[in-house]
Design a protein around this motif. Structure first.
Motif, PDB file in Angstrom:
ATOM      1  N   ASN A 241       0.833  -1.204   0.000  1.00 53.30           N
ATOM      2  CA  ASN A 241       0.000   0.000   0.000  1.00 53.30           C
ATOM      3  C   ASN A 241       0.873   1.262   0.000  1.00 53.30           C
ATOM      4  N   CYS A 242       0.369   2.328  -0.602  1.00 51.75           N
ATOM      5  CA  CYS A 242       1.130   3.577  -0.754  1.00 51.75           C
ATOM      6  C   CYS A 242       1.269   4.304   0.593  1.00 51.75           C
TER       7      CYS A 242
ATOM      8  N   CYS B  88      -1.876   5.826   2.750  1.00 52.54           N
ATOM      9  CA  CYS B  88      -3.108   5.074   2.475  1.00 52.54           C
ATOM     10  C   CYS B  88      -3.839   4.769   3.783  1.00 52.54           C
TER      11      CYS B  88
ATOM     12  N   CYS C 120      -6.514  -2.961  -3.547  1.00 57.49           N
ATOM     13  CA  CYS C 120      -5.519  -2.542  -2.542  1.00 57.49           C
ATOM     14  C   CYS C 120      -5.922  -3.020  -1.159  1.00 57.49           C
TER      15      CYS C 120
ATOM     16  N   ASN D 180     -12.950   3.686  -0.382  1.00 56.56           N
ATOM     17  CA  ASN D 180     -12.147   4.855  -0.764  1.00 56.56           C
ATOM     18  C   ASN D 180     -12.785   5.604  -1.935  1.00 56.56           C
TER      19      ASN D 180
ATOM     20  N   CYS E 271      -7.618   7.389  -0.153  1.00 52.94           N
ATOM     21  CA  CYS E 271      -6.692   6.905  -1.177  1.00 52.94           C
ATOM     22  C   CYS E 271      -6.072   8.161  -1.765  1.00 52.94           C
TER      23      CYS E 271
HETATM   24  S1  SF4 Z   1      -6.007   2.628  -2.025  1.00 51.71           S
HETATM   25 FE1  SF4 Z   1      -4.906   4.312  -3.075  1.00 51.71          FE
HETATM   26  S2  SF4 Z   1      -3.368   5.031  -1.608  1.00 51.71           S
HETATM   27 FE2  SF4 Z   1      -4.071   3.000  -0.927  1.00 51.71          FE
HETATM   28  S3  SF4 Z   1      -2.613   1.572  -1.836  1.00 51.71           S
HETATM   29 FE3  SF4 Z   1      -4.336   1.760  -3.264  1.00 51.71          FE
HETATM   30  S4  SF4 Z   1      -3.739   3.351  -4.721  1.00 51.71           S
HETATM   31 FE4  SF4 Z   1      -2.374   3.503  -2.933  1.00 51.71          FE
END
Ligand code: SF4
Ligand SMILES: Cc1ncc(C[n+]2csc(CCOP(=O)(O)OP(=O)(O)O)c2C)c(N)n1
Ligand SMILES: [Mg+2]
Length: 277
Positions: free
Chosen positions: A21-22, A25, A56, A127, A206
């Motif tokens: 995950n980024c 997040c 994600c 999200n 997100c």
């Molecule tokens: S939900 Fe959005 S912020 Fe979270 S990992 Fe996925 S792309 Fe990245």
């Protein structure tokens, strides 16, 4: 120097060091809330089986939680969860998946298992977008928002997923945002102990897809926005539909005892066996 170990470290699979995950997040906040709930209930991960779809949010337990996880196909985690619960009724079954997974392709599994009130906990990471695949519009994307698939803005009304699940008949429904980790933990604890279909919607940031493409900003700004827009169920009850528009109604929306399908099947089995004896 004394090594400081995170209190939830014992729940993490040894050797797993990084998250897919980024940074920023909201899935990390939800992951902590889930583990904290299990910890506070004094339960062990061996008591659980986690099930995810694809997205994600599916990476919350898989592979990080040191638990049996089925990382299944897009839209189908609840179908797998039902099968697991039927075969291993003593296990606590928890689904974590995205708004797209649960409300778009998996919508029928969601509403029918809510109607059946099958005992499981479904945590929906909402999200408002298809995060993992590049920011396409989901059934939860606010009307008019520019996304990868709607460069001129969406033209579809979004779902109120919690409202949908309540209308379908689930016994426990709660909605929180990632700004409310303590309240979220408390609701997850309740959900784990309920004998029925427990649905928890987590409005989560997100920043990469929703935030960047829609101009909503950083994770911190998104959390501040959740704080500003949130209103409790109690407060919302005093307002008109018009006054609530644009707000996020948070809290436990339903907590009711409803017949649970697998228990009903067992009752029938026992009755028929008695009649045939
Ligand atoms: S939900 Fe959005 S912020 Fe979270 S990992 Fe996925 S792309 Fe990245
Ligand atoms: C049958 C099928 N259709 C489509 C896809 C592509 N796909 C993977 S994840 C995803 C959407 C993810 O969005 P969401 O469920 O909201 O999860 P998020 O990534 O936002 O957490 C899609 C369309 C797929 N893997 N399988
Ligand atoms: Mg999503």
């Amino acid at each position: 120097m004394r090594e400081i170990i995170h209190p939830l470290h014992r729940f993490i699979r040894p050797g797993v060091l990084a998250t897919t995950n980024c940074p920023g997040c909201g899935n990390g906040i939800a992951a902590q809330a889930i583990l904290r709930a299990i910890d506070e209930l004094g339960l062990n991960l061996d008591d659980f089986i986690f099930v995810t779809g694809i997205g994600c949010s599916a990476w919350i337990p898989s592979p990080f939680f040191n638990v049996d996880v089925l990382h299944t196909t897009h839209g189908r985690p609840i179908a797998f969860a039902l099968g697991i619960k039927m075969g291993l009724p003593q296990k606590k079954v928890v689904v974590t998946s995205g708004d797209g997974d649960l409300a778009a392709i998996g919508g029928n599994h969601l509403i029918h298992n809510a109607r059946r009130n099958v005992e499981m906990v479904v945590i929906c990471l909402n999200n408002g977008i298809y995060g993992m695949t590049g920011g396409q519009a989901a059934p939860t994307t606010p009307l008019g928002l520019k996304t990868a698939t709607t460069p001129y803005g969406t033209f579809e009304n979004p779902f109120d997923i919690s409202g949908l699940v309540m209308a379908a008949g689930a016994s426990f429904v709660a909605r929180w945002t990632t700004y409310h980790p303590r309240q979220l933990t408390a609701s997850i604890k309740k959900a784990i102990q309920k004998k029925g279909f427990s649905f928890i919607e987590v409005i989560t940031q997100c920043p990469v897809q929703f935030g960047r493409k829609t101009g909503s900003g950083s994770a911190v700004e998104m959390l501040k926005e959740y704080k500003g827009r949130s209103i409790s169920v109690k407060e919302a009850a005093k307002l008109t539909e018009e006054e609530i528009r644009g707000r996020i109604v948070v809290g436990e929306l339903r907590d009711k005892d409803v017949p649970e399908m697998l228990s009903e099947i067992n009752k029938i089995k026992e009755r028929v066996l008695k009649e045939k004896a």
